[in-house]
Design an enzyme around this catalytic site. Structure first.
Site, PDB file in Angstrom:
ATOM      1  N   ARG A  89      16.598   5.152   1.226  1.00  0.00           N
ATOM      2  CA  ARG A  89      14.957   4.889   0.897  1.00  0.00           C
ATOM      3  C   ARG A  89      14.229   6.213   1.690  1.00  0.00           C
ATOM      4  NH1 ARG A  89      10.094   2.791   2.848  1.00  0.00           N
ATOM      5  NH2 ARG A  89       8.993   1.750   1.288  1.00  0.00           N
TER       6      ARG A  89
ATOM      7  N   LYS B  10      10.211   8.801   9.865  1.00  0.00           N
ATOM      8  CA  LYS B  10       9.976   7.666  10.843  1.00  0.00           C
ATOM      9  C   LYS B  10       9.998   8.478  12.405  1.00  0.00           C
ATOM     10  CE  LYS B  10      10.835   3.741   8.459  1.00  0.00           C
ATOM     11  NZ  LYS B  10      11.875   2.493   8.081  1.00  0.00           N
TER      12      LYS B  10
END
Ligand code: 9MG
Length: 272
Positions: free
Chosen positions: A247, A213
């Site tokens: 995740r 991210k």
């Protein structure tokens, strides 16, 4: 699905147009399946399959397109493997159809707030991950603002847990996720990891998705293209702060790094 152990590595399998090479749907399914097989070889615990991009600014996908993307992949994977599968969706019809062909968990970045989603998820009897998001994927990164970040996210979890329980989803089937990058600045994301243990008061497993991210790139000044090292470091920190599910895109690297942490904690290899 087996009860959630700590940690579980959740591998990301996106079946979205940006993941299609040559645009062919058959090819996309075949590639997705091969990717899933590689994650299984790498030691993944559960595979999260999604057909709708939730990146900032991503377009909304029709129900038919979402189903066309993910159902063949789930069917093919289920036919050859008993690996637990999570369906990454906010769409009630997708939840229903995915449950019928054997998925083990629902991962909803909108925390079952779409009309009909609570009832659909309840009817499946599956565990659900409720993720916090401020705004929606189209606008969430424009100017995320909080009075008190932790208090607001805890208030959101409380309200969604109550809504789930009223709809027939018991707390024992709920997983919580603070939603890194979903309506949050880099400072918000870093604070959330540092204070992740405060969410343990809900007595629900915590899922964390930091992999690749933008916060990782911001901290590192985008020194690496794939943000691999930063993502693994973030996953380890999240685990140390109480996360049960991680995740990730990079399954092999995360599994190996976690093995080291667990060996140190247990001062031995234990039962892998
Ligand atoms: C689908 N998806 C993308 N990022 C995610 C995150 O951080 N958490 C969860 N639960 N799902 C995510």
């Amino acid at each position: 699905m087996q009860p959630i152990k700590r940690p579980m590595v959740m591998g990301i399998l996106n079946v979205t147009p940006d993941s299609f090479v040559d645009g062919g749907r058959y090819l996309a399914s075949a590639q997705a399946l091969e990717h899933a097989r590689q994650m299984i070889r790498d030691g993944v615990d559960i595979i999260d399959i999604g057909g709708e991009s939730t990146r900032p600014g991503a377009a909304v996908v029709s129900v038919d397109d979402e189903l066309r993307r993910i159902i063949p992949v789930i069917e093919a994977l289920r036919a050859e493997s008993s690996i637990p599968i999570s369906i990454d969706t906010s769409t009630p019809e997708v939840m229903r159809q995915a449950a019928m062909i054997g998925v083990d968990m629902i991962n909803d970045v909108r925390a079952l707030r779409r009309p009909g989603a609570l009832a659909a998820a309840a009817a499946t009897g599956l565990p659900v991950c409720l993720m916090h998001m401020q705004g929606d994927p189209q606008t969430m990164q424009l100017a995320p603002t909080y009075g008190n970040l932790l208090v607001e996210i805890c208030g959101f979890f409380e309200a969604r847990i109550l809504a789930c329980e009223a709809a027939g989803i018991p707390r024992a089937r709920i997983i919580l996720d603070p939603g890194f990058g979903f309506g949050k600045t880099m400072e918000h994301n870093l604070q959330l990891i540092n204070r992740l243990d405060e969410f343990m008061m809900f007595d629900c497993p915590i899922l964390v998705g930091l992999s690749r991210k933008s916060t990782i790139g911001q901290v590192l000044g985008d020194l690496t293209v794939d943000r691999l090292q930063g993502s693994v470091a973030g996953a380890l920190m999240a685990y140390m702060k109480g996360a049960s599910l991680l995740r990730v895109h990079d399954v092999a690297e995360t599994v190996q790094a976690l093995r080291i942490v667990k060996a140190i904690q247990g001062e031995g290899l234990g039962d892998q």
